[in-house]
Design an enzyme around this catalytic site. Structure first.
Site: not given
Length: 395
Positions: A194-195, A189-191
């Site tokens: 946001n996805n 999950h890549c902050g």
């Protein structure tokens, strides 16, 4: 001179903080002060701040702090997306404001005013594609499709149900606790986006990293050429040698040229250092994710394989130790019936634990070769399966 040294120190501290925060957990920095700075930035600083809030505001303050942390770190939110847009927009604005006055220059053509805008626009487009694309969400309607394209290896993936979604979990998938959904071929999950990064947007993510590396490298080289052009146009080297009597050699001129650049173009120097640092970090991130792509592995699977191999190695070492102990007890019980062995021979005799091969080999059944793995990133298996099923249905 004090201002110049202040700028140099600022750049070095910025470099140290950025490298420590982003790379401090890497094995190469284990046991170093960079790892300690990383631990402080990611955990220690927050812990000290929490204690301060609790001391000043009591339990209400800590509850508010935990709610803020939950929203920022454990739930989808656009904070880092807004920060990315602020960074890229602010950096480009500073470049336009401080550097475009010298374009065209001795080494830079005027077309760079437009190519730079195009390059930033493509970077933002890749960011939006990665952020708002479907990573490969699994639900009751499409779970059979993913079950058919990703077989279980019965090593790190076995047949089981997702405890949250209550559907069978396909191999290579994971339920993201932040997005609250199962994602096919889950990477992480890549902050910043946001996805989740999964089967259907890994290509966008890798292209985002590669393009932003080129973008930062382009900005670095462009600023260097602008500054070199200013040196040439203002005849700085000639003035230093002819009027100040400085020897015309790199060793003698370099300190004076650097001092002049920092005092006259400090904004450009700071931008240059920032872009160079970010380009190096992005090259490392891209290299890591590209290596995952060509081996058909994900970040999530890398951690799973590390845990599995570590566990298997410990099991084999335990078995080897048990066999060595058993052999030693057998030798001890039979020593009265055996002839005395030379002390030197006993000393050089290898134990069964030493002879036991405890190496565990990774067996990734999803690795289909360099080109096939890359093609799977460009054209995911589930998309091919959907196309084939639609074609058969239509036929």
């Amino acid at each position: 001179m004090g201002v110049q040294w202040l700028l140099v120190c600022h750049g070095l501290v910025t470099l140290l903080v950025v490298v420590s925060f982003l790379c401090g957990q890497w094995p190469i920095f284990q046991g170093t002060f960079i790892e300690r700075i990383h631990r402080f930035l990611t955990f220690g600083a927050f812990d000290y701040f929490r204690r301060f809030v609790e001391f000043v505001f009591g339990s209400r303050g800590t509850n508010a702090l935990y709610l803020t942390q939950y929203y920022c770190c454990d739930r989808p939110n656009p904070i880092l997306q807004a920060l990315y847009l602020a960074i890229i927009g602010g950096t480009y604005y500073l470049i336009v404001y401080s550097t475009f006055n010298y374009i065209p220059g001795h080494y830079m053509g005027g077309y760079h005013r437009y190519t730079s805008l195009l390059a930033v626009g493509v970077g933002i487009l890749l960011f939006l594609l990665t952020s708002f694309s479907n990573p490969g969400t699994i639900n009751a309607e499409n779970v059979s499709q993913y079950l058919s394209v990703y077989p279980y290896d019965n090593i790190i993936y076995s047949e089981k149900e997702c405890s949250t979604c209550k559907i069978l979990k396909p191999a290579r998938s994971k339920h993201c606790s932040i997005c609250d959904r199962c994602v096919a071929r889950f990477d992480h999950h890549c902050g910043w986006m946001n996805n989740c990064i999964g089967e259907k947007n890994t290509l966008y993510f890798v292209m985002f990293l590669l393009w932003h590396f080129f973008l930062c490298a382009y900005g670095t080289v462009a600023i260097v050429l602008v500054l070199a052009g200013r040196l040439k146009e203002l005849e700085v080297v000639y003035i230093l040698t002819a009027y100040y009597g400085i020897e015309n050699s790199f060793r003698s001129l370099a300190p004076h040229v650097v001092q002049w650049l920092i005092s006259s173009y400090n904004t450009q120097i700071l931008l240059l250092v920032f872009l160079a640092i970010v380009s190096l970090l992005l090259s490392g991130f891209f290299g890591y994710h590209f290596s995952l792509c060509v081996s058909n592995t994900t970040t999530n699977e890398t951690f799973k394989w590390e845990d599995y191999l570590s566990w298997q190695r410990k099991v084999k070492e335990a078995k080897a130790s048990a066999e060595a102990l058993k052999a030693s007890l057998d030798d001890l019980s039979q020593e009265t019936t055996k002839p005395l062995q030379s002390k030197w021979k006993s000393f050089f005799k290898r134990s069964r634990l030493e002879e036991e091969d405890v190496e565990v080999i990774k067996n990734n059944i999803y690795d289909r070769g360099f080109f096939q793995n890359l093609f799977e990133i460009i054209y995911p298996l589930s998309s091919r399966h959907s196309f084939s099923a639609h074609k058969l249905k239509k036929g």
